[in-house]
Design an enzyme around this catalytic site. Structure first.
Site, PDB file in Angstrom:
ATOM      1  CB  THR A 380      -0.870  -0.071   1.254  1.00  0.00           C
ATOM      2  OG1 THR A 380      -1.660  -1.255   1.163  1.00  0.00           O
ATOM      3  CG2 THR A 380      -1.774   1.115   1.411  1.00  0.00           C
ATOM      4  CB  THR A 398      -3.870  -0.296  -1.150  1.00  0.00           C
ATOM      5  OG1 THR A 398      -3.033  -1.444  -1.153  1.00  0.00           O
ATOM      6  CG2 THR A 398      -5.299  -0.726  -0.921  1.00  0.00           C
ATOM      7  CG  ASP A 422      -8.378  -6.155   2.637  1.00  0.00           C
ATOM      8  OD1 ASP A 422      -7.589  -6.972   3.137  1.00  0.00           O
ATOM      9  OD2 ASP A 422      -8.025  -5.018   2.273  1.00  0.00           O
ATOM     10  N   GLY A 472       0.995  -1.227   5.258  1.00  0.00           N
ATOM     11  CA  GLY A 472       1.338  -2.255   6.240  1.00  0.00           C
ATOM     12  C   GLY A 472       0.203  -3.184   6.618  1.00  0.00           C
TER      13      GLY A 472
HETATM   14  O1  DON Z   1      -7.143  -2.135   3.105  1.00  0.00           O
HETATM   15  C1  DON Z   1      -6.340  -2.781   3.754  1.00  0.00           C
HETATM   16  O2  DON Z   1      -6.280  -2.768   4.953  1.00  0.00           O
HETATM   17  C2  DON Z   1      -5.319  -3.601   3.010  1.00  0.00           C
HETATM   18  N1  DON Z   1      -5.832  -3.945   1.719  1.00  0.00           N
HETATM   19  C3  DON Z   1      -4.071  -2.822   2.932  1.00  0.00           C
HETATM   20  C4  DON Z   1      -2.980  -3.590   2.296  1.00  0.00           C
HETATM   21  C5  DON Z   1      -1.664  -3.140   2.683  1.00  0.00           C
HETATM   22  O3  DON Z   1      -1.461  -2.225   3.429  1.00  0.00           O
HETATM   23  C6  DON Z   1      -0.572  -3.951   2.114  1.00  0.00           C
HETATM   24  N2  DON Z   1       0.692  -3.583   2.526  1.00  0.00           N
HETATM   25  N3  DON Z   1       1.263  -2.801   2.958  1.00  0.00           N
END
Ligand code: DON
Length: 570
Positions: A380, A398, A422, A472
């Site tokens: 992200t 992201t 998610d 993250g």
């Molecule tokens: O929306 C979310 O919480 C996740 N899809 C975010 C993914 C993410 O932060 C991946 N890495 N850093």
């Protein structure tokens, strides 16, 4: 007897924490970030930061710069910057008005609750993570269009042109850019059923030129037709065609129907004059951060010390309860009645936090722990912007995993997200970040999957104080939380607050993840009182701005962790 043990352990923790403070030499002392008077942009890529600063210098406001940066990131940081994904924007205008925009992806209309389960009701490995079926309906272009319609000041074409030029005329890869493209060579081929333009015989190297010609064309369609350049016509057709090639379900109708949604931000006060302004559901970020801050108001973190056993224990116990609430109660508010008032209610929180003991860890194990292979993910991306009027914009955006579901829309030149992962694909089954969920976050057509993204703004005594966020996955919330505590409780300058080692826990799995470099004595003490510890290389990558007491803006990019985070000001 119990009381006696309590006092002995408390004394033990106190002695240990004094020794920890004397022996903790891991903290790097990089004192200041970038100081500027008129405006600051902090992003994960120098070229995107430059685009933002150029827009500010041309008289654009923070919203203009945010739009230009979002599109620039789609070009220079294709692993996370995107037009095929989604995100969240939190703002605070110079007159104090606050707001937030939800441009999170939505489940396609043909989605259903069991779409990632086999005949026996078990999740089919990777179906929600890789390939066409993992993609939600993208929200970014609608989000930027809404932002422009409400707050844009420069001509829209001027905001789009820098990213079109970068894509069309090319730019030089950083070492990190090159390493990521090399790492995913096989995945690109596998998922796209053959090579794509990012596949190359010899490895990419730093300073190689790269061109994104199809993407330049798609961005030009957006420049000329605003959101219709993406959600209708040629681009929509290309997305639908791409879906049909790989068993995906996004249709042109899903695209045409996508709308971004303005929402009232989550706002809570913290101790002496601070107000935390963050993202409401469909992100869990704001609610969870607010719960953590409200719980933290009962403790003196300064007295406990930074990253001591005591402070890590207390943060963990707060986080354990907050992530349990997240798993049970949070989901898209447009589909599920999220009990927001209850979750932020003083009495409710006092009861939740009332069971925290200073001398031992609580167990999370009522439900089987989720297995997390790794949370060291930085896919992200976050950017923070403040302009010369004092308007502040905080955006986290992201594709979910690196390059999303790895499907490149043929002819259109951009990757699609794998945000469907998610959702809770089955109650109690962890997603790639080990997060579990239930009914609140079950898949439904048109619903948004629950996020942890936490773009945040902090006020101090009614004035803009901090803009902060990070990638993250599940660690986003706890990382933002710690940066705020590091500044307002521990009194660290913003750059040191960003650099400081971070910890993370999330109810399940029942363990504390700590960045390597935290004092081993501290970790031993935490084990003694019942915590399982897992050390990892790095947590997140914060991009923050602080308004200093002298009125100067300080941009703090997370330069101590991997990546190309860059702050610039003028
Ligand atoms: O929306 C979310 O919480 C996740 N899809 C975010 C993914 C993410 O932060 C991946 N890495 N850093």
């Amino acid at each position: 007897m119990k009381r006696k043990i309590y006092w002995i352990l408390t004394a033990f923790l106190f002695v240990i924490s004094c020794r920890e403070q004397a022996t903790d030499t891991t903290q790097k002392k990089i004192a200041t970030g970038v100081l500027a008077k008129n405006g600051v942009v902090v992003t994960a890529h120098p070229l995107a930061t430059q685009v933002g600063i150029d827009i500010l210098k041309k008289g654009g406001n923070a919203f203009d710069a945010a739009i230009a940066v979002q599109y620039a990131l789609a070009v220079v940081l294709p692993k996370a910057g995107n037009i095929g994904g989604g995100g969240f924007l939190v703002y605070r205008k110079s007159d104090g008005e606050t707001g937030s925009l939800d441009f999170r992806e939505k489940a396609p209309s043909a989605a259903n609750k069991d779409m990632y389960l086999d005949g026996e009701g078990n999740p089919i490995s990777d179906l929600s993570k890789r390939g066409h079926l993992a993609a939600g309906v993208p929200g970014t272009v609608a989000g930027m269009d809404e932002t422009y319609a409400k707050f844009g000041s420069l001509p829209f074409k001027q905001l789009m042109q820098p990213s079109i030029d970068l894509a069309d005329q090319g730019f030089l890869l950083t070492e990190y850019d090159a390493s990521l493209l090399n790492r995913f060579q096989d995945a690109f081929k596998e998922v796209n059923n053959g090579s794509i333009y990012l596949n190359k015989e010899t490895p990419f190297a730093e300073s190689d030129s790269i061109y994104h010609k199809d993407l330049a064309k798609t961005l030009s369609l957006i420049r000329d037709n605003r959101r219709d350049g993406f959600y209708k016509g040629e681009t929509a057709l290309l997305i639908e065609k791409e879906m049909q090639k790989g068993g995906g379900i996004i249709t042109q109708e899903d695209l045409a129907n996508y709308e971004a949604t303005w929402r009232a931000p989550i706002e809570v006060n913290f101790k002496d004059g601070y107000k935390i302004i963050s993202m409401p559901p469909s992100s869990s970020g704001g609610v969870a951060l607010a719960q953590l801050m409200l719980g933290s108001a009962n403790y003196d973190f300064k007295a406990m010390g930074l990253n001591t056993a005591k402070s890590i224990h207390v943060m963990t116990e707060l986080q354990r309860r907050v992530y349990a609430d997240r798993a049970t109660h949070l989901g898209d508010m447009d589909f599920y009645d999220v009990p927001l008032a209850m979750l932020l209610d003083d009495t409710y929180l006092s009861e939740r936090y009332g069971t925290i003991s200073l001398d031992s860890a609580t167990s999370s194990q009522e439900i089987k722990a989720g297995e997390v292979t790794t949370i060291e993910s930085f896919e992200t991306t976050h950017f923070s912007i403040v302009d010369k009027e004092g308007n502040a914009v905080s955006v986290t955006t992201t594709l979910n995993s690196y390059f999303g579901c790895k499907v490149l829309v043929e002819g259109a030149g951009f990757f699609l997200n794998n945000e469907m992962d998610d959702f809770s694909v089955k109650p109690g089954v962890p997603n790639q970040f080990g997060l579990v969920g239930a009914e609140a976050n079950a898949i439904q057509p048109g619903k948004r999957m629950l996020s942890s993204m936490t773009p945040t703004i902090v006020e101090k005594e009614g004035k803009l104080f901090m803009v902060v966020g990070t990638p993250g996955g599940s660690t986003i919330i706890t990382n933002v939380y710690q940066v705020i505590l590091n500044v307002v409780e521990h009194g660290l300058p913003i750059q040191e607050a960003v650099n400081a080692k971070k910890i993370h826990s999330q109810w399940l799995p029942d363990q504390i993840i700590v960045e390597k470099g935290i004092n081993s004595l501290t970790l031993d003490t935490l084990r003694t009182i019942g915590h399982e510890i897992r050390e990892i290389e790095q947590i997140g990558r914060i991009e923050a701005i602080l308004v200093r007491e002298d009125g100067m803006l300080e941009g703090a990019a997370d330069i101590t962790r991997t990546g190309d985070a860059t702050a610039m000001g003028y």
